[in-house]
Structure formats: structure tokens, C-alpha cells
Design a protein around this motif. Structure first.
Motif, PDB file in Angstrom:
ATOM      1  N   PHE A  49       0.855  -1.197   0.000  1.00 25.01           N
ATOM      2  CA  PHE A  49       0.000   0.000   0.000  1.00 25.01           C
ATOM      3  C   PHE A  49       0.886   1.240   0.000  1.00 25.01           C
ATOM      4  CE2 PHE A  49      -2.640  -3.330   1.851  1.00 25.01           C
ATOM      5  CZ  PHE A  49      -3.831  -3.167   1.156  1.00 25.01           C
ATOM      6  N   ARG A  85      -8.779   5.309   0.733  1.00 23.10           N
ATOM      7  CA  ARG A  85      -7.536   5.152  -0.034  1.00 23.10           C
ATOM      8  C   ARG A  85      -7.031   3.709   0.053  1.00 23.10           C
ATOM      9  NH1 ARG A  85      -2.995   8.211  -1.890  1.00 23.10           N
ATOM     10  NH2 ARG A  85      -4.132  10.120  -1.483  1.00 23.10           N
ATOM     11  N   ARG A  88      -9.215   1.567  -2.178  1.00 21.71           N
ATOM     12  CA  ARG A  88      -8.948   1.773  -3.604  1.00 21.71           C
ATOM     13  C   ARG A  88      -7.636   1.130  -4.043  1.00 21.71           C
ATOM     14  NH1 ARG A  88     -10.863   8.150  -4.061  1.00 21.71           N
ATOM     15  NH2 ARG A  88     -13.115   7.724  -3.943  1.00 21.71           N
ATOM     16  N   GLN A  89      -6.670   1.072  -3.139  1.00 20.45           N
ATOM     17  CA  GLN A  89      -5.385   0.475  -3.514  1.00 20.45           C
ATOM     18  C   GLN A  89      -5.434  -1.049  -3.562  1.00 20.45           C
ATOM     19  OE1 GLN A  89      -1.771   1.841  -1.786  1.00 20.45           O
ATOM     20  NE2 GLN A  89      -2.210   3.997  -2.119  1.00 20.45           N
ATOM     21  N   ASN A  92      -4.767  -3.056  -6.807  1.00 14.75           N
ATOM     22  CA  ASN A  92      -3.418  -3.402  -7.275  1.00 14.75           C
ATOM     23  C   ASN A  92      -3.056  -4.844  -6.959  1.00 14.75           C
ATOM     24  OD1 ASN A  92      -2.947  -0.750  -8.234  1.00 14.75           O
ATOM     25  ND2 ASN A  92      -2.394  -0.073  -6.176  1.00 14.75           N
TER      26      ASN A  92
END
Length: 513
Positions: A49, A85, A88-89, A92
Motif C-alpha cells: 500500500f 484510499r 482503492r489500492q 493493485n
């Protein structure tokens, strides 16, 4: 070789179900996908992250454990604690592309179709069923919980227009218009501010979380949806708008508590990363380490203030907005004075008051004082505390046998001198006023002898404000800046508002005109 070993550019060559099978595709749930990719990241010692500061030993390990456990997650914390945040990460950790049945509303896995559309299409075309590729950026859905959100929005409802267009009875599954959750099959689905969701809507999530079922009107549907749920919420004792119903909380596997930065250094990393600074500001305005420390100190003072609602919290967005205002305050001054470059000043901190007022919730006592007064008080406390990191404690300095380093300055004001530090002073006038005060230059040279010109002037002004906050010098706020004078003189000044009678006030008014 399987399809995961193929480059993204070669995936477009796989266009049918038969080609997908030949490439060795094997279905995985999204939770297994997240787990497998996280394991690879951890083994490779990669940062999972990036840009999330201060959580390295607390929140992030908990999130990683939850992903390894293949849990649904609830991020619980006050506003401005990077909850969204983090969610949303998580994209990945997904595969860059996954195959879906082309044209499917529910992102159907070609080997494990869910929707009536995909099942019928595969039955009709077999290995010639068209396959499309879905990028991980398209596999994230976010919904802000508000009181007007309905079950139809999240789960779905019967669409009478579709029924009429296709000439189908309402009992036919094809008349269903699916909501956000079914359309997020094989995706990460985030609901922000979960307590704001009405209790009856939260109930509709029970079966989806536990069994993967959805219920729409009278249809008997069993759709084992493949979704990674992430919820964000403020603590229940904070919000009076609602709460997470207990049975729903029981079905969320991991609840992870977030927190604010625990040090000024971590806070600065976040602020510097997130603040939007224009290129012209970077070239025009020069900052220093102390002023960024002061910005973070203001936030820490606000979180401890008796005037600020602790249950509401003080968002990290406050320091970001405050830093942007600080630079703009210095930039505006430079523009007014037609100067190509300027050094940020302590007085510029009072230009961040609007950023503070807009980011803190006050308790009753704070409302009585007023948001502007509270903001100015927070700035003063930040200066007071940081002053002790750079200069001797004034209380102890009075007893120092080697001499009080502040005596020259206080004596200068004690002789009846005053100094107005106006917000819009030019660089030349600002320097002249700083050097007018006896002992101020010597004080900075004594404790910080290696400063450049701009930093030295800043430190001189900082020392002046610090002495005022420690009650060695009097300070009065004006619309145009700050006025400094002898402390006792300002307390007993006959011109103070409390020392006038009505006749004197009228005479002063006459004198002004």
C-alpha cells in the motif's frame, strides 16, 4: 504455459471460450486472487500500500491478515484516516486482466457463468462463445451510503420497461434490472459510511455476505456472487445518524481500527504528498522545516483541544488545506508587492484560519468562543509548544545565572516601543521591522547561528510570537496583522475597550475623521 504467463498484449488474441480453455485458464475467486497476489508481493518484499504513511506497523498488517484470511473488511475510524484510499489500492492486488463472457451484465466467468444471459449464450455457442478481457481498474465499485439508497439501487428490481420491450411476463428472470452489487460480481465493492445506510437496507446485505444469495421481489434466485466487500465507518459513538446493525457486523469478518498520524514527521509526509502546489508557487515561495512542523502541530493541538469535538476528529485534510493556504498567503503578498520571491512568514499562519474553521467540529464551548477565535488559539498553542524546541523555556530562563536571553527584547518593549507586523509588508519593510527590535537579532544568532537570511528573519518573527505566547510580550490581533507591545502596558492601556467610557469612545470617533 497458462494464460497468466501470457503478456497483456497477447490476451486480446484469446477471443473465445475454446481458446481460453486451451490456454489453461482456471477459475479463482476474487478473494483467492487477492490472497495469491498478496503472497507474491510479500515474498518479493514489495510495498503493498504505497503512500499510506503511519500504518506500517498497525493498520496495514491487519489489512494484509484479513486478505490472507479471505475476509470481508470493515475499516473503522474517524474522518481523514485513509480508509477509502486503502480500499482503492486493493485493486493493485488483482490480476491485470480477467476473462468475462462478452456482453454479460454480471461479469460472468466463462467457466462458471451466473446470469441467464451467459448460461444461454454458452449453451448456444459452446467453445465459440465470445470472451472479453476486463482490466482490474474496472473491477472496483464504490457507493456512498446515504439515507436515500434503496434495495433496488444495491440489489436490483423488476424493470417493467424491459418486460414490455421483450414481451416477457414479470415472472421471467430476464425482466430483472440488477443493482450495483450483482453488477460488481468478481469485483471489489466498497460501501463508505456504512452506518448511514438505513437498517432495512443493511438487512438486504445479510445473505449476500453469508451465502452469496440475492433476493429481488418474488424471484427465487441463487447467484453465488463472487465479491470482496470493503466497508468504511465512523465509530458508532461518533455518529448520531445511524449505526451498523449487529447481525451485519457479525457477518463482516475483520474489523480494522484506523488512527491519525502519531507524530509530526508522519503528518508532514502525508501533507507534502497530498498538497497541491503549483509550479509558480514552488518557485516564488520559500518554506522551511519549522513552518511545516507548525502546520502539523496545529492539527495535534486541535485533536487535544477542549473546544473541538474529539468524537468527530480532525481530518488529515485540515493540514493539507492549511499548507496550501499558507503558500497562497505568501504568494498573494509577493504579488501585491511585485516581488519575484518571498519567504514564508509566521504571520502567514493566520492566513490558514479558513482551512481550520472548515475542518473542525466545535463543542458548545467552542461555538461560544467562535470558530475564528478557536482557530487563532490553536495557532498560538502550536507556536508556544514548538517555541520550546528551538529556544530556552522562558520560565527557566528567568532563573538562569548566566543571564536572561530575552531581557533585551522585553526591555525594548518595556520602554514603550510597539511593533506592528502587517500581513502584506514587503520583504524590505519586513526585514527592517524585525531588525528594529533590540535583542531579537542577537537571540537568534545565539541559539541558531548558521541560518540563511530568509530563515533567520523567519526565526526572529517566530521568537517574537513565541515570547508573546509565553506572556513575555503583549500581542494583539488586528485585521491587517499582529501588533506587539509591552505586556503590562497592553493590559493597562487606557485605550483598551474596557478602559473607555462612552464620551471617550465618541472623542476617538471624532479624531478618526
Amino acid at each position: 504455459m497458462n494464460y497468466r504467463s501470457l503478456k497483456a498484449s497477447n490476451l486480446v488474441k484469446i477471443n473465445t471460450l475454446g481458446e481460453l480453455k486451451a490456454a489453461g485458464y482456471q477459475s479463482r475467486t476474487i478473494k483467492q486472487e487477492l490472497r495469491d497476489n498478496l503472497i507474491e508481493r510479500i515474498r518479493a518484499k514489495e510495498v503493498v500500500f504505497p503512500g499510506i504513511w503511519g500504518y506500517e506497523d498497525t493498520v496495514i498488517p491487519d489489512v494484509e491478515r484479513a486478505i490472507l484470511s479471505m475476509h470481508h473488511i470493515n475499516l473503522l475510524g474517524l474522518r481523514g484516516q485513509a480508509k477509502t484510499r486503502i480500499a482503492r489500492q486493493m485493486i493493485n492486488l488483482l490480476d491485470e486482466y480477467i476473462p468475462v463472457v462478452a456482453g454479460s451484465e454480471l461479469n460472468d466467468d466463462p467457466l462458471q457463468p451466473l446470469s441467464r444471459f451467459a448460461i444461454d449464450l454458452i449453451a448456444e455457442k459452446g467453445d465459440q462463445t465470445p470472451v472479453a478481457w476486463m482490466h482490474r481498474n474496472d473491477r472496483y465499485t464504490e457507493k456512498l451510503a446515504t439515507p436515500d439508497v434503496s434495495v433496488a439501487d444495491l440489489v436490483g428490481d423488476v424493470d417493467p420497461i424491459k418486460a414490455a420491450t421483450l414481451k416477457l411476463p414479470y415472472s421471467d428472470e430476464r425482466t430483472i434490472h440488477y443493482g450495483l452489487i450483482p453488477r460488481s460480481n468478481r469485483c471489489i465493492f466498497v460501501i463508505n459510511e456504512l452506518p448511514d445506510l438505513q437498517a432495512r437496507i443493511q438487512v438486504s446485505l445479510f445473505n449476500i455476505l453469508q451465502e452469496g444469495d440475492i433476493q429481488i421481489r418474488g424471484f427465487k434466485l441463487r447467484l453465488p456472487l463472487d465479491i470482496q466487500f470493503v466497508f468504511t465507518a465512523n465509530p458508532e459513538d461518533y455518529t448520531n445518524r445511524g449505526s451498523i446493525v449487529t447481525p451485519l457486523k457479525d457477518r463482516i469478518d475483520s474489523q480494522i481500527v484506523t488512527h491519525y498520524p502519531k507524530s509530526i514527521e508522519i503528518g508532514k509526509k502525508i501533507t507534502m504528498q497530498e498538497a497541491i502546489v503549483k509550479n509558480e508557487q514552488k518557485s516564488m515561495v520559500k518554506t522551511n522545516e519549522l513552518v511545516t512542523d507548525l502546520i502539523e502541530q496545529i492539527a495535534m493541538e486541535a485533536r487535544e483541544s477542549e473546544y473541538v469535538d474529539a468524537k468527530s476528529g480532525v481530518s488529515a485534510r485540515m493540514t493539507i488545506s492549511a499548507y496550501e493556504n499558507l503558500l497562497s498567503s505568501a504568494e498573494r503578498r509577493a504579488l501585491l508587492n511585485s516581488e519575484k520571491e518571498t519567504q514564508v512568514r509566521v504571520a502567514d499562519l493566520y492566513g490558514v484560519v479558513p482551512a481550520i474553521c472548515g475542518k473542525v467540529e466545535l463543542v458548545y464551548e467552542g461555538e461560544v468562543e467562535g470558530p475564528v477565535i478557536v482557530a487563532q488559539s490553536l495557532i498560538g498553542k502550536a507556536i508556544r509548544n514548538q517555541f520550546l524546541q528551538y529556544f530556552p523555556n522562558p520560565e527557566k530562563a528567568k532563573k538562569d545565572k548566566r543571564g536572561n536571553p530575552y531581557r533585551k527584547i522585553t526591555d525594548w518593549f518595556g520602554d514603550g516601543n510597539t511593533m506592528d507586523i502587517l500581513n502584506d509588508l514587503s520583504n524590505r519593510d519586513y526585514e527592517a521591522r524585525m531588525k528594529t527590535i533590540d535583542g531579537l537579532d542577537d537571540l537568534v544568532d545565539q541559539f541558531h547561528p548558521r541560518l540563511g537570511k530568509g530563515e533567520k528573519l523567519f526565526m526572529m518573527e517566530f521568537a517574537l510570537h513565541g515570547l508573546a505566547e509565553h506572556s513575555l510580550v503583549g500581542k494583539k490581533a488586528m485585521d491587517t496583522g499582529q501588533s506587539f507591545k509591552d505586556l503590562l502596558g497592553s493590559m493597562f492601556n487606557a485605550d483598551s475597550a474596557f478602559g473607555k467610557d462612552d464620551d471617550e469612545e465618541e472623542e476617538d470617533d471624532d479624531d478618526r475623521y
